[in-house]
Design an enzyme around this catalytic site. Structure first.
Site, PDB file in Angstrom:
ATOM      1  CE  LYS A 292     -16.634  -1.348   6.904  1.00 47.42           C
ATOM      2  NZ  LYS A 292     -15.270  -1.106   7.378  1.00 47.42           N
TER       3      LYS A 292
ATOM      4  CG  HIS B  72      -7.018   2.869  -0.532  1.00 42.03           C
ATOM      5  ND1 HIS B  72      -6.559   2.984   0.763  1.00 42.03           N
ATOM      6  CD2 HIS B  72      -6.520   1.709  -0.999  1.00 42.03           C
ATOM      7  CE1 HIS B  72      -5.809   1.933   1.053  1.00 42.03           C
ATOM      8  NE2 HIS B  72      -5.759   1.149  -0.007  1.00 42.03           N
TER       9      HIS B  72
ATOM     10  CB  THR C  69      -3.867   6.047   0.599  1.00 44.25           C
ATOM     11  OG1 THR C  69      -2.893   7.029   0.275  1.00 44.25           O
ATOM     12  CG2 THR C  69      -3.214   4.878   1.320  1.00 44.25           C
TER      13      THR C  69
ATOM     14  CD  GLU D 148      -2.902   0.955   2.374  1.00 40.41           C
ATOM     15  OE1 GLU D 148      -3.438  -0.168   2.457  1.00 40.41           O
ATOM     16  OE2 GLU D 148      -3.221   1.913   3.092  1.00 40.41           O
TER      17      GLU D 148
HETATM   18  P1  FAD Z   1     -17.108   2.486   8.403  1.00 42.87           P
HETATM   19  O1  FAD Z   1     -17.079   1.054   8.083  1.00 42.87           O
HETATM   20  O2  FAD Z   1     -18.194   3.249   7.736  1.00 42.87           O
HETATM   21  O3  FAD Z   1     -17.184   2.584   9.977  1.00 42.87           O
HETATM   22  C1  FAD Z   1     -16.763   3.673  10.759  1.00 42.87           C
HETATM   23  C2  FAD Z   1     -17.355   3.603  12.144  1.00 42.87           C
HETATM   24  O4  FAD Z   1     -18.741   3.721  12.088  1.00 42.87           O
HETATM   25  C3  FAD Z   1     -17.089   2.325  12.928  1.00 42.87           C
HETATM   26  O5  FAD Z   1     -16.957   2.646  14.291  1.00 42.87           O
HETATM   27  C4  FAD Z   1     -18.303   1.519  12.745  1.00 42.87           C
HETATM   28  O6  FAD Z   1     -18.473   0.622  13.825  1.00 42.87           O
HETATM   29  C5  FAD Z   1     -19.344   2.594  12.694  1.00 42.87           C
HETATM   30  N1  FAD Z   1     -20.432   2.208  11.804  1.00 42.87           N
HETATM   31  C6  FAD Z   1     -20.404   2.047  10.477  1.00 42.87           C
HETATM   32  N2  FAD Z   1     -21.575   1.657   9.982  1.00 42.87           N
HETATM   33  C7  FAD Z   1     -22.389   1.590  11.047  1.00 42.87           C
HETATM   34  C8  FAD Z   1     -23.755   1.269  11.201  1.00 42.87           C
HETATM   35  N3  FAD Z   1     -24.510   0.935  10.155  1.00 42.87           N
HETATM   36  N4  FAD Z   1     -24.263   1.319  12.430  1.00 42.87           N
HETATM   37  C9  FAD Z   1     -23.507   1.655  13.486  1.00 42.87           C
HETATM   38  N5  FAD Z   1     -22.224   1.976  13.410  1.00 42.87           N
HETATM   39  C10 FAD Z   1     -21.676   1.944  12.205  1.00 42.87           C
HETATM   40  N6  FAD Z   1      -8.671   6.707   5.182  1.00 42.87           N
HETATM   41  C11 FAD Z   1      -8.507   7.584   4.152  1.00 42.87           C
HETATM   42  O7  FAD Z   1      -8.878   8.746   4.283  1.00 42.87           O
HETATM   43  N7  FAD Z   1      -7.932   7.189   2.980  1.00 42.87           N
HETATM   44  C12 FAD Z   1      -7.517   5.909   2.754  1.00 42.87           C
HETATM   45  O8  FAD Z   1      -7.013   5.596   1.670  1.00 42.87           O
HETATM   46  C13 FAD Z   1      -7.663   4.964   3.831  1.00 42.87           C
HETATM   47  N8  FAD Z   1      -7.262   3.683   3.692  1.00 42.87           N
HETATM   48  C14 FAD Z   1      -7.469   2.781   4.717  1.00 42.87           C
HETATM   49  C15 FAD Z   1      -7.088   1.459   4.527  1.00 42.87           C
HETATM   50  C16 FAD Z   1      -7.333   0.511   5.524  1.00 42.87           C
HETATM   51  C17 FAD Z   1      -6.914  -0.919   5.296  1.00 42.87           C
HETATM   52  C18 FAD Z   1      -7.947   0.909   6.746  1.00 42.87           C
HETATM   53  C19 FAD Z   1      -8.203  -0.102   7.810  1.00 42.87           C
HETATM   54  C20 FAD Z   1      -8.296   2.236   6.949  1.00 42.87           C
HETATM   55  C21 FAD Z   1      -8.083   3.188   5.938  1.00 42.87           C
HETATM   56  N9  FAD Z   1      -8.447   4.523   6.090  1.00 42.87           N
HETATM   57  C22 FAD Z   1      -8.270   5.414   5.054  1.00 42.87           C
HETATM   58  C23 FAD Z   1      -8.972   5.013   7.380  1.00 42.87           C
HETATM   59  C24 FAD Z   1     -10.522   5.018   7.439  1.00 42.87           C
HETATM   60  O9  FAD Z   1     -11.048   5.968   6.561  1.00 42.87           O
HETATM   61  C25 FAD Z   1     -10.910   5.364   8.880  1.00 42.87           C
HETATM   62  O10 FAD Z   1     -10.510   4.343   9.742  1.00 42.87           O
HETATM   63  C26 FAD Z   1     -12.382   5.692   9.084  1.00 42.87           C
HETATM   64  O11 FAD Z   1     -12.540   6.245  10.408  1.00 42.87           O
HETATM   65  C27 FAD Z   1     -13.307   4.499   9.049  1.00 42.87           C
HETATM   66  O12 FAD Z   1     -13.463   4.028   7.816  1.00 42.87           O
HETATM   67  P2  FAD Z   1     -14.354   2.687   7.570  1.00 42.87           P
HETATM   68  O13 FAD Z   1     -14.363   2.464   6.123  1.00 42.87           O
HETATM   69  O14 FAD Z   1     -13.945   1.591   8.434  1.00 42.87           O
HETATM   70  O15 FAD Z   1     -15.786   3.241   8.040  1.00 42.87           O
END
Ligand code: FAD
Length: 319
Positions: free
Chosen positions: A185, A72, A43, A12
């Site tokens: 998801k 991403h 990213t 990455e």
């Molecule tokens: P979500 O899955 O939407 O979840 C975020 C939070 O909301 C969690 O606490 C979850 O429990 C809660 N939640 C979600 N859906 C619900 C629901 N229906 N009901 C209740 N609670 C819910 N960030 C960047 O800006 N750019 C990148 O390129 C990037 N790459 C990443 C790559 C990886 C492998 C990882 C692990 C993270 C990356 N991130 C990146 C960081 C990411 O954007 C943050 O961690 C962000 O806070 C959460 O993203 P998520 O997609 O997990 O969000």
């Protein structure tokens, strides 16, 4: 203990953040591509902050290497229309693998800052699938012996990875919520998860066990980042919200030389990778983040690539 040869690995990278990184990018891509990763992920800045540079790196990987690229995408702060435009642009560039994440608002955002139309990664996954289906409802397949004939085939499915958090997302209220989010998801059409960086193999195994018991079936790829200085370790803790791994923290603090600290970080990451693979992880995803040489050194230490890939150039890590 080395990993079995052929264990899949991926990288990455983030788009260049300074001139040195931009200048080094073509060679970085070639050197990473030369070791045969499964894919290279790029990213994307939340709110589209790195739109042009991310798309640029994605296009370079597609045109200059034969390695599949994973783009991403983030959705926080975007309208439905903006998110759709972003997805179409990446699909038009030839991307068929995505990592859909929500992204985070900048730390200094006011409490009432607009979150945008899509509130979770799961909604972004659905939108990518829908737009891909609209763009390419079916595929035309050449018919052998009939040069002008075409058969109708199933359209190419995109791979959509999502983030997973072995030690919980920082804003999550319980471990159950993290698993529920992962299930949401999966229900939206994600077919791979990549984890946030973590430090202990047991955390990954316990998380995968919980996910499997709850019905998560897609592969969960562990994300590993080598901590080669106390500064990198601090940054990793900030990014992941993980607790400080005390032993590693102390070793990095007391070691007096840069080379010694680099060695500590590489060794820790390689041992973690080997334990994960020995325990059943489907591969290793390395966060390279400005340190391609270090990532390659971890793979060499795991026995997954030959030493020649480390020594044939004077290119250095640039962050
Ligand atoms: P979500 O899955 O939407 O979840 C975020 C939070 O909301 C969690 O606490 C979850 O429990 C809660 N939640 C979600 N859906 C619900 C629901 N229906 N009901 C209740 N609670 C819910 N960030 C960047 O800006 N750019 C990148 O390129 C990037 N790459 C990443 C790559 C990886 C492998 C990882 C692990 C993270 C990356 N991130 C990146 C960081 C990411 O954007 C943050 O961690 C962000 O806070 C959460 O993203 P998520 O997609 O997990 O969000």
């Amino acid at each position: 203990m080395p990993c079995p040869r052929g264990t899949p690995f991926s990288f990455e990278l983030y788009p260049p953040r300074n001139e040195a990184a931009a200048k080094a990018l073509p060679e970085t891509l070639q050197r990473l591509a030369a070791v045969g990763p499964d894919f290279m992920a790029v990213t994307y800045g939340a709110g589209g902050s790195s739109h042009a540079s991310s798309l640029n790196v994605v296009k370079q990987i597609l045109s200059d290497t034969t390695v599949p690229v994973m783009a991403h995408l983030t959705c926080i702060g975007s309208s439905h229309e903006e998110a759709g435009r972003m997805i179409r642009e990446f699909l038009a560039a030839g991307v068929t693998r995505f990592l859909a994440v929500r992204g985070d608002l900048p730390a200094d955002s006011p409490p009432d800052a607009p979150l945008g139309d899509l509130h979770s990664a799961a909604e972004l996954v659905q939108l990518i699938h829908r737009i891909q289906a609209e763009r390419e409802p079916y595929r035309e397949i050449p018919v052998p012996g009939l040069p002008r004939a075409r058969a109708v085939g199933r359209r190419e499915k995109v791979t959509i990875a999502v983030g997973a958090f072995p030690n919980g997302h920082p804003s999550s209220r319980s471990t159950t919520q993290d698993i529920d989010t992962l299930l949401a998801k999966q229900a939206s059409g994600a077919n791979l998860a990549i984890t946030q960086m973590f430090f202990h193999a047991e955390d990954y195994f316990a998380f995968v066990d919980r996910a499997r018991s709850a019905g998560v079936t897609f592969p969960i790829l562990p994300g590993i980042m080598p901590a080669t200085t106390p500064g990198v370790l601090r940054r990793m803790l900030e990014l992941s919200g993980e607790d400080l791994p005390a032993e590693l923290g102390i070793q990095l603090e007391v070691e007096p030389t840069d080379e010694g600290r680099r060695e500590i970080g590489i060794d820790y990451a390689a041992r973690l990778a080997s334990r994960l693979v020995a325990g059943g992880a489907p591969g290793i995803h390395l966060y390279t983040y400005g340190r391609p040489q270090t990532a390659l050194a971890v793979l060499e230490r795991c026995g997954l690539i030959d030493q020649q890939h480390l020594t044939t150039s004077n290119q250095k890590d640039y962050a």
